[in-house]
Design a protein around this motif. Structure first.
Motif, short mmCIF file in Angstrom:
data_model
loop_
_atom_site.label_atom_id
_atom_site.label_comp_id
_atom_site.label_asym_id
_atom_site.label_seq_id
_atom_site.Cartn_x
_atom_site.Cartn_y
_atom_site.Cartn_z
N UNK A 1 -1.37 29.07 2.18
CA UNK A 1 -1.20 27.64 2.43
C UNK A 1 -0.76 27.06 1.11
N UNK A 2 0.32 26.31 1.16
CA UNK A 2 0.92 25.78 -0.06
C UNK A 2 1.10 24.28 0.08
N UNK A 3 0.66 23.55 -0.95
CA UNK A 3 0.92 22.11 -1.04
C UNK A 3 1.75 21.90 -2.29
N UNK A 4 2.96 21.45 -2.11
CA UNK A 4 3.88 21.35 -3.25
C UNK A 4 4.13 22.75 -3.77
N UNK B 1 0.85 -1.18 0.00
CA UNK B 1 0.00 0.00 0.00
C UNK B 1 0.88 1.22 0.00
N UNK B 2 0.60 2.11 -0.90
CA UNK B 2 1.36 3.35 -0.96
C UNK B 2 0.43 4.48 -0.52
N UNK B 3 0.88 5.20 0.46
CA UNK B 3 0.10 6.35 0.94
C UNK B 3 0.88 7.60 0.60
N UNK B 4 0.23 8.48 -0.13
CA UNK B 4 0.86 9.74 -0.50
C UNK B 4 0.27 10.83 0.39
N UNK B 5 1.13 11.50 1.07
CA UNK B 5 0.69 12.58 1.94
C UNK B 5 1.22 13.89 1.38
N UNK B 6 0.30 14.77 1.06
CA UNK B 6 0.72 16.09 0.59
C UNK B 6 1.13 16.92 1.80
N UNK B 7 2.27 17.52 1.71
CA UNK B 7 2.75 18.35 2.81
C UNK B 7 2.27 19.78 2.58
N UNK B 8 1.53 20.27 3.54
CA UNK B 8 1.00 21.62 3.45
C UNK B 8 1.80 22.50 4.40
N UNK B 9 2.20 23.64 3.91
CA UNK B 9 2.89 24.60 4.77
C UNK B 9 2.17 25.94 4.67
N UNK B 10 2.19 26.66 5.77
CA UNK B 10 1.66 28.01 5.79
C UNK B 10 2.85 28.94 5.91
#
Length: 180
Positions: A69-72, A7-16
């Motif tokens: 808020x930025x994801x990627x 199982x591959x779980x992709x987590x988007x990293x969000x930064x403010x």
């Protein structure tokens, strides 16, 4: 021999982070979507890039934060605050606004952004933060209550958009800022 299912779980990293002029295209897209499709903003005319740039320069030039808020590399939300009213006596109070791109709503971005705006206002010595929210925006009302805001006023029929009269809810939170 069976291979274990992977199982591959992709987590988007969000930064403010603090917004830069290079973020304005993303901010503009979120703003204009809210103008055209929601009652979160009571404007009916989409903004131009030049208008958002002037807004950004005015807000940051006055020392107020604009956060994204930025994801990627994608801007998925933005928030800011500014003067509650223009008169000097209101200087300890700010009014905030937060907008999240539709595909990213419900993921906690608004709450995380509000937390950062509260910290920034407290660091500036502000004592009260106000939110002016469409009374039909239950998600925003619940989020603000969870973040320590309380309803202090309800103004019936003061707005109009999409051919409907709109009610405005004023919510406020006391801050731990020191008076400057």
């Amino acid at each position: 021999m069976h291979q274990a299912a992977r199982r591959v779980i992709i987590v988007a990293v969000m930064q403010i982070r603090t917004a830069f002029p290079s973020d304005l295209a993303g901010i503009l897209a979120i703003y204009n979507d809210a103008v055209l499709t929601t009652t979160a903003i009571w404007n009916e005319t989409p903004s131009s890039y030049a208008e958002r740039l002037a807004w950004f320069e005015e807000r940051t030039g006055a020392g107020f934060p604009v956060l994204v808020a930025e994801e990627g590399t994608e801007i998925v939300g933005y928030g800011t605050f500014g003067p509650f009213r223009p008169h000097e006596g209101y200087r300890p109070t700010v009014e905030h606004s937060i907008y999240v791109a539709p595909a990213h709503q419900g993921a906690g971005i608004g709450k995380a952004m509000l937390r950062e705006l509260i910290k920034a206002a407290e660091n500036m010595g502000k004592r009260v933060m106000v939110g002016a929210i469409d009374a039909a925006n239950d998600v925003s009302l619940v989020m603000h209550e969870a973040m320590g805001f309380r309803e202090v006023g309800r103004m019936a029929g003061v707005g109009e958009k999409f051919g409907r009269r709109l009610d405005l809810v004023l919510m406020q939170r006391e801050l731990s800022g020191r008076h400057h």
